[in-house]
Structures are given as C-alpha cells and as structure tokens.
Design an enzyme around this catalytic site. Structure first.
Site, short mmCIF file in Angstrom:
data_model
loop_
_atom_site.label_atom_id
_atom_site.label_comp_id
_atom_site.label_asym_id
_atom_site.label_seq_id
_atom_site.Cartn_x
_atom_site.Cartn_y
_atom_site.Cartn_z
N CYS A 12 -36.99 30.26 -19.21
CA CYS A 12 -35.76 31.04 -19.28
C CYS A 12 -35.91 32.09 -20.39
O CYS A 12 -36.55 31.84 -21.41
CB CYS A 12 -34.65 30.05 -19.58
N CYS A 18 -31.94 30.10 -27.81
CA CYS A 18 -30.80 29.24 -27.49
C CYS A 18 -31.00 27.82 -27.99
O CYS A 18 -30.11 27.23 -28.58
CB CYS A 18 -30.56 29.29 -25.98
N TYR A 248 -15.41 2.00 -22.73
CA TYR A 248 -15.70 3.43 -22.92
C TYR A 248 -15.54 4.11 -21.55
O TYR A 248 -16.46 4.78 -21.05
CB TYR A 248 -17.12 3.65 -23.46
N GLU A 269 -10.59 2.79 -23.57
CA GLU A 269 -11.04 4.15 -23.91
C GLU A 269 -10.22 4.67 -25.10
O GLU A 269 -9.02 4.44 -25.17
CB GLU A 269 -10.88 5.04 -22.67
N ASP A 317 -20.43 2.05 -21.51
CA ASP A 317 -21.00 3.41 -21.42
C ASP A 317 -20.59 4.19 -22.67
O ASP A 317 -19.81 5.14 -22.59
CB ASP A 317 -20.45 4.07 -20.13
N CYS A 344 -26.63 7.49 -22.79
CA CYS A 344 -27.30 8.80 -22.77
C CYS A 344 -28.23 8.91 -23.97
O CYS A 344 -28.75 9.99 -24.25
CB CYS A 344 -26.27 9.92 -22.76
#
Ligand code: SAH
Length: 387
Positions: A12, A18, A248, A269, A317, A344
């Site tokens: 890119c 970036c 979560y 949550e 999560d 993640c």
C-alpha cells in the site's frame, strides 16, 4: 491451509507512514504462516493448534472505518490516520483493508466541509469543530452509519449538510453527531445526537439480526466473525440442555446465536450502550431464554460464584488485555464442563490459559482465525474442558 490469493509485493502506498498494517508487502499465504507460527509458539502447550482459517478475499474487510480530520497550513482539509506513535495525521484517501464505500463517504465529507465552511478541529489550540468521522457498514444489511465527532453540539446548517451528503451517498441510513469536547485521545465523546435516521444500524450474523449503536463494540471483519462464531459454538457442543454464560458479550452476538442451542444464556458486559443493544437484540430475534447484566465480568462472575451458581458452558471473549483473576478464579468455582475462550491477543490468552490449566482445565482444540489480514493481529478460539 486454505488456498489464498497470490499477490506479490502487494504494498500500500501509505504503508511506511500509516503503521496500521505491519504485514504490508507480505504475500497473504505468508502472513497466515507467520500468524500460525506465532499461535503455535504461544499456545502449543495448551492443545492442538489447527490450521489458521484465512480469508478468500483479504481486502476491504473492515466494516468500521475511522478517519481523523486535519487542516494543513495551506487550508487543505485532509483525513486519515495518526502517524505511528504521533499525532501527525497521514492523509489516506483509500485503504486496502477498509470498506470502499466508507472511504468514499469520508472523501465526500472532506469536500463538503469546504463548501459548508465547517472548521476542522485543531488539537493544539482546541479551536475548530470537526474532529473525526466514523463510518460503520452492515455487511449483510448494506446499512451505513456516519458518525461526525465534533467539539461542540452545533453543526451549522446541519440539515442541508446531511441532505448534501445523502445526495452523494443515498446508501447512508443514519447520521449521528457525537460530541467530544474533551482534550483526549479517545475518539468518541459521551453524547450522541441523531441528525438523520434511527441512530444505529442493523446487520445479520449467523442468521440473527443485530443492532449496532455508535458506542458499541462490533467485530470489524463480518465475514470472519461468522467463521469464528460458528467455530466457537460448534466447539461448545451445545445440546439444548445447557446453562451458558457469555462473558464480555458486547451487543450479545455470541449469546444470542448460542441461545437457540441452549436452555438458558446469561450475558455480562461493562459497556452500558452495548448492554442496551444486547437486550433489544434478544427481543428483535425473539430470544426469550437470555438475560444480560451490565457489570464488570470479573465482579459478575464472583457474584455468581458467591451465590453458589453453576454453569455448563462459559464463552469468554475479553478485550486485548485479557481476563483477570477475579473472573478466572470464579469460573473455576462455577466449574463449567467447557470453556470456550475467544481472544484477539494470544499473549494474554496464554497467560489466562496457564491459570485455567493450573486449576483443572485442559485445552483441546485451538483454532486461529484471521480476522485482521495485513496486520500482525490474530484471533484465536480455544476449547477447554474440565479434567
Ligand atoms: N463478544 C463480543 C464482544 C467482544 S469485545 C463480540 O464478539 O462482539 C470485548 C468486550 O468486552 C467489549 O464489548 C468490551 O466493552 C467488553 N469489556 C471490556 N472490559 C470488560 C470488563 N471488565 N467486564 C465486562 N466486559 C468488558
């Protein structure tokens, strides 16, 4: 490993400045190999690491696009991202991982700012109005939400501005003014004023419809989210008899999808807007066997453990920072047969899995899922069962 596109030197033009996509210039197949290796390195002691599930088309997957606005000395209005570790704005017109329509809308807003004489906010002086623009698109629904983040609640000729923007992009379903008057690096302020439409969009995942408000978390890669959720729910092996916790839970996605295969679901949550969405989402999908609690997940689980409650399956999560001891020690007390941990961040996941290992759980299957092509991030789902 799934067959992937074979672009060479797929780089890119903004890559160096970036800093968003650290895997720029690396063939997609190789990116997947790197992620697979990283997950194996961190998690191999906790179960069998299966092949990473990659994307067929790893471009323009991001359904949420955020652009910071700035004005150059010569008056040119630019929008894009902050340069890595700085507050200098790198102008980005088009990004290879962002939704194309979202990028086009942001470009139109740049032009409209000129004709409507909307002042761009200056971080140093605190002068000016428009700070950021956030565009969220529903992958399945095609609905589009535009959030204009402004330093004060008054947008001059707001009706005409919205009209002009919608004339250029009739796909826009709702426009929200978000007021952020603080000197902060947080993008969104607390107050939302709906200028057009309902103030939220809806999208479909795994045959359920979800309402997404400006402030709520929603996975950024809808194609891979379905892959991830289907995998997570399959790993849980629900039969319809289980009491399930969705910790979560965000806007309730996993819990609502799982509710069809379980007796009862409880979601927890921290974000109050997300919980509001979750409650409405349950109703919207006709789900009656689910309840949501607006609480810190650790405190919520500790409360459940204290009351001597039990659960059969726990989905968890957590955010990048992972879970905490209050949560993990309470899960152990609730003693579910299965824990499906989605993360993640494999680093914090490894830390939390270590704790669960020491307290009677064993990992079985580990599936990395590529939710974030061209970045070094990788999502992982792990199923643990009680020894
Ligand atoms: N499962 C959801 C959300 C995952 S993201 C989905 O797939 O869409 C992580 C979520 O954890 C976010 O919604 C965030 O608001 C929430 N969160 C962060 N810290 C928390 C805490 N201490 N207790 C409960 N929820 C928390």
């Amino acid at each position: 490993m799934t067959k992937q596109v074979k672009q060479e030197n797929d780089k890119c033009v903004y890559a160096r400045k970036c800093g968003g996509c650290t895997y720029q210039g690396i063939v997609y197949e190789k990116q997947l190999e790197k992620k697979q290796g990283h997950v194996i390195h961190l998690l191999k002691d906790f179960g069998k690491v299966h092949d990473i599930i990659g994307m067929k088309d790893p471009y323009h997957y991001r359904n949420k696009v955020h652009a910071v606005f700035d004005r150059l000395r010569d008056g040119t209005i630019i929008s894009g991202v902050y340069e890595e570790k700085s507050h200098r704005v790198v102008a980005v017109d088009e990004c290879m991982i962002e939704n194309k329509l979202a990028d086009a809308i942001i470009a139109s807003i740049r032009d409209l700012c000129k004709s409507f004489k909307i002042k761009i906010y200056n971080e140093d002086s605190g002068y000016g109005l428009l700070r950021h623009v956030l565009v969220r698109t529903g992958h399945a629904s095609g609905q589009v939400m535009v959030v204009l983040v402004v330093s004060s609640p008054i947008l001059p000729s707001k009706n005409n501005f919205v009209k002009a923007l919608r004339k250029l992009h009739p796909e826009i379903s709702t426009v929200v003014l978000n007021v952020n008057d603080k000197r902060t690096s947080m993008v969104l302020g607390e107050r939302d004023i709906v200028l057009y439409g309902k103030g939220f969009i809806e999208d479909t995942l795994c045959d359920c419809v979800f309402r997404i408000s400006p402030q709520s978390f929603y996975q950024v890669n809808p194609v891979q989210t379905e892959v991830l959720y289907n995998k997570a729910i399959k790993l849980a092996g629900l039969t319809g008899k289980e009491r399930v916790i969705d910790a979560y839970c965000g806007i309730g996605t996993i819990g609502i999808i799982a509710s069809k295969h379980a007796k009862e679901v409880i979601g927890a949550e921290l974000n109050k807007d997300a919980v509001k969405d979750a409650i409405i989402n349950a109703k919207r999908n006709g789900v009656k066997n689910i309840k949501f609690y607006n609480q810190d997940a650790g405190k919520f689980m500790a409360g459940m453990a204290k009351d001597g409650e039990k659960a059969d399956v726990v989905f968890m999560d957590p955010p990048r920072s992972g879970s905490d001891e209050a949560f993990l020690s309470s899960v152990v007390k609730l003693a579910p047969k299965k824990i499906v941990y989605i993360s993640c961040n494999p680093e914090t996941m490894a830390r939390d899995l270590e704790y669960l290992y020491k307290h009677g759980y064993q990992g079985r299957d580990i599936y990395p899922v590529d939710m974030f092509p061209f970045t070094e991030h990788v999502e992982t789902v792990v199923m643990l069962s009680k020894v």
